[in-house]
Design a protein around this motif. Structure first.
Motif, PDB file in Angstrom:
ATOM      1  N   ILE A 228      -0.960  -7.674   8.120  1.00 41.92           N
ATOM      2  CA  ILE A 228      -0.404  -7.511   6.781  1.00 41.92           C
ATOM      3  C   ILE A 228      -0.058  -6.046   6.525  1.00 41.92           C
ATOM      4  O   ILE A 228       1.028  -5.727   6.030  1.00 41.92           O
ATOM      5  N   TYR A 229      -0.970  -5.139   6.864  1.00 35.59           N
ATOM      6  CA  TYR A 229      -0.745  -3.711   6.623  1.00 35.59           C
ATOM      7  C   TYR A 229      -1.570  -2.912   7.625  1.00 35.59           C
ATOM      8  O   TYR A 229      -2.132  -3.485   8.566  1.00 35.59           O
ATOM      9  N   ASP A 230      -1.673  -1.616   7.416  1.00 34.87           N
ATOM     10  CA  ASP A 230      -2.286  -0.729   8.407  1.00 34.87           C
ATOM     11  C   ASP A 230      -3.637  -1.230   8.920  1.00 34.87           C
ATOM     12  O   ASP A 230      -3.869  -1.302  10.116  1.00 34.87           O
ATOM     13  N   ARG A 231      -4.532  -1.548   8.013  1.00 32.95           N
ATOM     14  CA  ARG A 231      -5.899  -1.921   8.392  1.00 32.95           C
ATOM     15  C   ARG A 231      -6.235  -3.347   7.972  1.00 32.95           C
ATOM     16  O   ARG A 231      -7.405  -3.728   7.962  1.00 32.95           O
ATOM     17  N   ILE A 232      -5.220  -4.121   7.609  1.00 32.24           N
ATOM     18  CA  ILE A 232      -5.437  -5.436   6.995  1.00 32.24           C
ATOM     19  C   ILE A 232      -4.753  -6.531   7.808  1.00 32.24           C
ATOM     20  O   ILE A 232      -3.610  -6.372   8.241  1.00 32.24           O
TER      21      ILE A 232
ATOM     22  N   ASP B  71       0.286   4.848  -2.907  1.00 32.70           N
ATOM     23  CA  ASP B  71      -0.228   5.482  -1.698  1.00 32.70           C
ATOM     24  C   ASP B  71      -0.691   4.385  -0.754  1.00 32.70           C
ATOM     25  O   ASP B  71      -1.179   3.347  -1.197  1.00 32.70           O
ATOM     26  N   ARG B  72      -0.553   4.607   0.548  1.00 33.00           N
ATOM     27  CA  ARG B  72      -0.940   3.577   1.504  1.00 33.00           C
ATOM     28  C   ARG B  72      -2.415   3.220   1.383  1.00 33.00           C
ATOM     29  O   ARG B  72      -2.822   2.089   1.648  1.00 33.00           O
ATOM     30  N   ARG B  73      -3.235   4.187   0.950  1.00 33.61           N
ATOM     31  CA  ARG B  73      -4.663   3.928   0.799  1.00 33.61           C
ATOM     32  C   ARG B  73      -4.970   3.021  -0.387  1.00 33.61           C
ATOM     33  O   ARG B  73      -6.079   2.495  -0.505  1.00 33.61           O
ATOM     34  N   ASP B  74      -3.989   2.849  -1.284  1.00 37.81           N
ATOM     35  CA  ASP B  74      -4.193   1.969  -2.431  1.00 37.81           C
ATOM     36  C   ASP B  74      -4.024   0.490  -2.084  1.00 37.81           C
ATOM     37  O   ASP B  74      -4.327  -0.379  -2.897  1.00 37.81           O
ATOM     38  N   VAL B  75      -3.508   0.208  -0.906  1.00 44.68           N
ATOM     39  CA  VAL B  75      -3.363  -1.186  -0.457  1.00 44.68           C
ATOM     40  C   VAL B  75      -4.659  -1.600   0.219  1.00 44.68           C
ATOM     41  O   VAL B  75      -5.009  -1.076   1.276  1.00 44.68           O
ATOM     42  N   THR B  76      -5.377  -2.532  -0.387  1.00 45.75           N
ATOM     43  CA  THR B  76      -6.681  -2.947   0.127  1.00 45.75           C
ATOM     44  C   THR B  76      -6.745  -4.460   0.270  1.00 45.75           C
ATOM     45  O   THR B  76      -5.989  -5.202  -0.372  1.00 45.75           O
TER      46      THR B  76
ATOM     47  N   GLU C  60      -5.421   4.098  16.745  1.00 41.21           N
ATOM     48  CA  GLU C  60      -4.798   5.024  15.807  1.00 41.21           C
ATOM     49  C   GLU C  60      -3.618   4.344  15.126  1.00 41.21           C
ATOM     50  O   GLU C  60      -2.938   3.512  15.700  1.00 41.21           O
ATOM     51  N   HIS C  61      -3.381   4.736  13.869  1.00 37.97           N
ATOM     52  CA  HIS C  61      -2.260   4.229  13.079  1.00 37.97           C
ATOM     53  C   HIS C  61      -2.431   2.719  12.835  1.00 37.97           C
ATOM     54  O   HIS C  61      -3.240   2.311  12.030  1.00 37.97           O
ATOM     55  N   ARG C  62      -1.686   1.887  13.552  1.00 37.55           N
ATOM     56  CA  ARG C  62      -1.799   0.441  13.355  1.00 37.55           C
ATOM     57  C   ARG C  62      -3.007  -0.075  14.117  1.00 37.55           C
ATOM     58  O   ARG C  62      -3.064  -0.008  15.345  1.00 37.55           O
ATOM     59  N   LEU C  63      -3.963  -0.623  13.385  1.00 39.86           N
ATOM     60  CA  LEU C  63      -5.220  -1.051  13.995  1.00 39.86           C
ATOM     61  C   LEU C  63      -5.193  -2.503  14.458  1.00 39.86           C
ATOM     62  O   LEU C  63      -6.114  -2.959  15.122  1.00 39.86           O
ATOM     63  N   PHE C  64      -4.138  -3.230  14.094  1.00 41.85           N
ATOM     64  CA  PHE C  64      -4.017  -4.642  14.472  1.00 41.85           C
ATOM     65  C   PHE C  64      -3.409  -4.750  15.862  1.00 41.85           C
ATOM     66  O   PHE C  64      -2.453  -4.059  16.201  1.00 41.85           O
TER      67      PHE C  64
END
Length: 251
Positions: free
Chosen positions: A54-58, A88-93, A208-212
């Motif tokens: 879905i996103y960087d860490r999700i 901000d990208r960190r706001d996507v949880t 790093e970056h994309r964790l999926f």
């Protein structure tokens, strides 16, 4: 002549309908391992995916009707992209995404004649196991904050029982995959799942970056062989120790 159906009966009928639809599919397992979160689906299809980034860490996993959970997945991607761009990208949880899905599923369940026949997991990998987030969403919009492992769809109770018996915190990836596969095989007494019958992905906190990362059939096969070899080695070592102890006692 119109007939009256109480709201309670309507909700019960919708819930029964959705549960039966979800149970017709095969299960998906999500569990934590030492370096992140593992997703394993009993899914031989190379085109229709149950697991997605879905996103960087999700990441997202689903069971049920493909067209329905694919619509939800696409909506989640759009939500993440728009919010990450505007703020901000960190706001996507995962928590925020789970709340959006809960609202959508709840509205569909209460306001339409046919509920979605889906269950979802939204997971976000943290800097360590304590900060990992795993949320399970059911067809009516209910949200559960899960820890350790989740089984959904198909014969979920049988799968969850195997996970309960075999799961432990901090497992390496190969062992976690073996446990997940054994749990999925519990859906059928004689079923043996091979690498090509599995859809597997990880959220790896060490990347790093994309964790999926989605795992290929070759990588899945190597991990399963590694787990089997490790289990056999442990059993052999245990047997040798017992044999030595027995010899000492006899001596």
């Amino acid at each position: 002549m119109p007939f009256y159906v109480s709201p309670e009966q309507q909700m019960k009928d919708k819930a029964d309908y959705a549960r039966k639809g979800i149970a017709r599919g095969r299960s998906v397992v999500v569990l934590q391992y030492d370096d992140g979160i593992l997703f394993v689906a009993d899914n031989p299809s190379r085109a229709l995916h149950k697991i997605s980034e879905i996103y960087d860490r999700i990441a997202f996993a689903a069971v049920g009707k493909y067209n329905e959970f694919e619509n939800l997945r696409l909506g989640g991607v759009r939500y993440a992209d728009v919010n990450g761009y505007q703020y901000d990208r960190r706001d996507v949880t995962a928590r925020g995404l789970a709340n959006v899905y809960a609202q959508s599923l709840g509205t569909i369940f209460t306001e339409t004649n046919k509920p979605y026949e889906v269950e979802l997991v939204v997971a976000e990998v943290g800097d360590d196991a304590e900060t990992d987030q795993i949320y399970r969403l059911t067809f009516d919009g209910s949200v559960a904050d899960e820890h350790g492992y989740v089984a959904m769809g198909g014969q979920a109770d049988a799968v969850a029982q195997v996970l309960k018996d075999r799961y432990r915190e901090g497992m390496p990836l190969a062992e976690a995959l073996r446990v997940a596969v054994r749990a999925l095989e519990a859906q059928d007494a004689d079923r043996h799942l091979e690498a090509k019958s599995l859809e597997v992905a990880v959220l790896d906190r060490n990347r790093e970056h994309r964790l999926f990362k989605a795992l290929t059939a070759e990588r899945i096969g190597r991990l399963l062989n590694e787990a089997e070899d490790g289990g056999a080695g442990s059993a052999g070592a245990s047997g040798a120790s017992e044999g030595s102890a027995s010899s000492d006692e006899d001596g």
